[in-house]
Design an enzyme around this catalytic site. Sequence first.
Site, PDB file in Angstrom:
ATOM      1  N   SER A 114       0.821  -1.210   0.000  1.00 50.96           N
ATOM      2  CA  SER A 114       0.000   0.000   0.000  1.00 50.96           C
ATOM      3  C   SER A 114       0.854   1.260   0.000  1.00 50.96           C
ATOM      4  O   SER A 114       1.969   1.275   0.553  1.00 50.96           O
ATOM      5  CB  SER A 114      -0.872  -0.031   1.250  1.00 50.96           C
ATOM      6  OG  SER A 114      -1.429   1.231   1.499  1.00 50.96           O
ATOM      7  N   TYR A 148      -2.000   0.025  10.108  1.00 50.75           N
ATOM      8  CA  TYR A 148      -2.209  -0.621   8.810  1.00 50.75           C
ATOM      9  C   TYR A 148      -0.966  -0.485   7.924  1.00 50.75           C
ATOM     10  O   TYR A 148      -0.468  -1.471   7.374  1.00 50.75           O
ATOM     11  CB  TYR A 148      -3.436  -0.002   8.129  1.00 50.75           C
ATOM     12  CG  TYR A 148      -3.592  -0.386   6.681  1.00 50.75           C
ATOM     13  CD1 TYR A 148      -3.913  -1.691   6.315  1.00 50.75           C
ATOM     14  CD2 TYR A 148      -3.406   0.555   5.664  1.00 50.75           C
ATOM     15  CE1 TYR A 148      -4.051  -2.039   4.973  1.00 50.75           C
ATOM     16  CE2 TYR A 148      -3.543   0.219   4.336  1.00 50.75           C
ATOM     17  CZ  TYR A 148      -3.864  -1.085   3.985  1.00 50.75           C
ATOM     18  OH  TYR A 148      -3.989  -1.426   2.661  1.00 50.75           O
TER      19      TYR A 148
HETATM   20  P1  NAD Z   1     -11.354  -5.926   0.451  1.00 50.74           P
HETATM   21  O1  NAD Z   1     -11.613  -5.803   1.919  1.00 50.74           O
HETATM   22  O2  NAD Z   1     -12.479  -5.631  -0.485  1.00 50.74           O
HETATM   23  O3  NAD Z   1     -10.803  -7.379   0.127  1.00 50.74           O
HETATM   24  C1  NAD Z   1     -10.048  -8.114   1.049  1.00 50.74           C
HETATM   25  C2  NAD Z   1     -10.627  -9.512   1.130  1.00 50.74           C
HETATM   26  O4  NAD Z   1      -9.832 -10.245   2.064  1.00 50.74           O
HETATM   27  C3  NAD Z   1     -12.073  -9.542   1.647  1.00 50.74           C
HETATM   28  O5  NAD Z   1     -12.909 -10.243   0.744  1.00 50.74           O
HETATM   29  C4  NAD Z   1     -11.968 -10.262   2.976  1.00 50.74           C
HETATM   30  O6  NAD Z   1     -13.090 -11.080   3.269  1.00 50.74           O
HETATM   31  C5  NAD Z   1     -10.690 -11.079   2.804  1.00 50.74           C
HETATM   32  N1  NAD Z   1     -10.053 -11.384   4.083  1.00 50.74           N
HETATM   33  C6  NAD Z   1      -9.831 -10.544   5.126  1.00 50.74           C
HETATM   34  N2  NAD Z   1      -9.261 -11.192   6.141  1.00 50.74           N
HETATM   35  C7  NAD Z   1      -9.086 -12.475   5.740  1.00 50.74           C
HETATM   36  C8  NAD Z   1      -8.565 -13.632   6.362  1.00 50.74           C
HETATM   37  N3  NAD Z   1      -8.106 -13.604   7.610  1.00 50.74           N
HETATM   38  N4  NAD Z   1      -8.554 -14.799   5.674  1.00 50.74           N
HETATM   39  C9  NAD Z   1      -9.054 -14.847   4.401  1.00 50.74           C
HETATM   40  N5  NAD Z   1      -9.568 -13.776   3.775  1.00 50.74           N
HETATM   41  C10 NAD Z   1      -9.597 -12.610   4.429  1.00 50.74           C
HETATM   42  O7  NAD Z   1     -10.117  -4.983   0.138  1.00 50.74           O
HETATM   43  P2  NAD Z   1      -9.538  -4.409  -1.223  1.00 50.74           P
HETATM   44  O8  NAD Z   1      -9.785  -2.950  -1.235  1.00 50.74           O
HETATM   45  O9  NAD Z   1      -9.959  -5.255  -2.378  1.00 50.74           O
HETATM   46  O10 NAD Z   1      -7.979  -4.597  -0.972  1.00 50.74           O
HETATM   47  C11 NAD Z   1      -7.262  -5.747  -1.413  1.00 50.74           C
HETATM   48  C12 NAD Z   1      -5.826  -5.632  -0.955  1.00 50.74           C
HETATM   49  O11 NAD Z   1      -5.249  -4.440  -1.485  1.00 50.74           O
HETATM   50  C13 NAD Z   1      -5.656  -5.539   0.563  1.00 50.74           C
HETATM   51  O12 NAD Z   1      -4.496  -6.243   0.912  1.00 50.74           O
HETATM   52  C14 NAD Z   1      -5.454  -4.054   0.808  1.00 50.74           C
HETATM   53  O13 NAD Z   1      -4.733  -3.822   1.987  1.00 50.74           O
HETATM   54  C15 NAD Z   1      -4.690  -3.667  -0.434  1.00 50.74           C
HETATM   55  N6  NAD Z   1      -4.825  -2.247  -0.766  1.00 50.74           N
HETATM   56  C16 NAD Z   1      -6.032  -1.755  -1.169  1.00 50.74           C
HETATM   57  C17 NAD Z   1      -6.139  -0.412  -1.487  1.00 50.74           C
HETATM   58  C18 NAD Z   1      -7.458   0.187  -1.942  1.00 50.74           C
HETATM   59  O14 NAD Z   1      -7.493   1.407  -2.179  1.00 50.74           O
HETATM   60  N7  NAD Z   1      -8.525  -0.588  -2.086  1.00 50.74           N
HETATM   61  C19 NAD Z   1      -5.028   0.442  -1.390  1.00 50.74           C
HETATM   62  C20 NAD Z   1      -3.817  -0.096  -0.965  1.00 50.74           C
HETATM   63  C21 NAD Z   1      -3.716  -1.448  -0.684  1.00 50.74           C
END
Ligand code: NAD
Length: 327
Positions: A133, A158
């Site tokens: 991130s 985070y």
């Molecule tokens: P999201 O919350 O929509 O997706 C994450 C998924 O992980 C969810 O479906 C959740 O059920 C699953 N999950 C959480 N804990 C879990 C566990 N213990 N075991 C199995 N599954 C689990 O988030 P997103 O926005 O799609 O983000 C995806 C990744 O990208 C994450 O790692 C997030 O930190 C990273 N990220 C996202 C953004 C953004 O702007 N969306 C920015 C930087 C980094």
Amino acid sequence: MNDFNTLRVLVTGGAGFIGSHLCEALLTQGAKVAVLDNFDPFYPRASKEQNLAFCRSLPGFSLVEGDLRDADLVGRLFGEFRPQAVVHLAARAGVRPSLDDPALYADVNVRGTTVLLEAAHLTGVKNFVFASSSSVYGNRNTVPFRESDNTDFAVSPYGATKKAGEVLCHSYHQVYGISTACLRFFTVYGPRQRPDLAIRKFVRLALAGESIPVFGDGTTRRDYTHVRDILTGILGAIRWGQSPEPRYGIFNLGSSHPIELRELISLIGDCIGHPVETKSLPFQPGDVVQTFADSSLAEQELGFKHDVNFRDGLKDFVAWMKQQTEG
Ligand code: NAD
């Protein structure tokens, strides 16, 4: 040539926002995709089921419902599915909520990543993509952010867990020769965006005729990046990791066009056809003043490209939000 045809890819967090888009892209290119997701209650299961609806209709898709931290389950999944690449997206995401439950964030994001890397090592998986991130950069005055910048100063738990994840990936690369691409996503938006993220919250409020909270003076700025562009980067990273020589790389995936909060609000007004009310609130702890990516490394190495213009992406997003019942 299609690099993904019949490739077995394990996508953790595949029921989420970015993960479900990725699964669709892989499946439509002939890959076999196993999703590991525990439908974490951070936001409703119904949204994640909806995210997966199209994937479920495609050949080559399978879902294992379970927790990343369950080493036995993860070990069995690796043994049975025998992934050729892992895209690790599962996490507790979000800056502000990580201040409320930092231990949970550390457990899922750091221990969970370790469980996954260990399974990859034990079963000989050599291609690992990790969702990092922009939060690892903390509060920086010098822009744009480059991968070579010091990232020892995260300002949220985070961000700190994501930095820890990158370092863990490096150690598994170093010791076991696992190719790893750590992708630093910069605020991702688009259809299915997480409900806790600003654009979605703001559009929901604006469509309901309610006022939008403005934390600080409205000059904070974010490098909003459309999920379609992020996909180009992730698919490029899978290709990059197929190289016979083990590689480790950190890549920014951002639009490099930061938008100020007050401009975002005015653009939302343009998209919905009337100005939106705002209410001023104090700057939030854990937030950073700006994010601004230099993504040239990802452009060169992964074929990443910032293609989706923010105004167009926002217009499409508002159209998508209008179709949602719960916002
Ligand atoms: P999201 O919350 O929509 O997706 C994450 C998924 O992980 C969810 O479906 C959740 O059920 C699953 N999950 C959480 N804990 C879990 C566990 N213990 N075991 C199995 N599954 C689990 O988030 P997103 O926005 O799609 O983000 C995806 C990744 O990208 C994450 O790692 C997030 O930190 C990273 N990220 C996202 C953004 C953004 O702007 N969306 C920015 C930087 C980094």
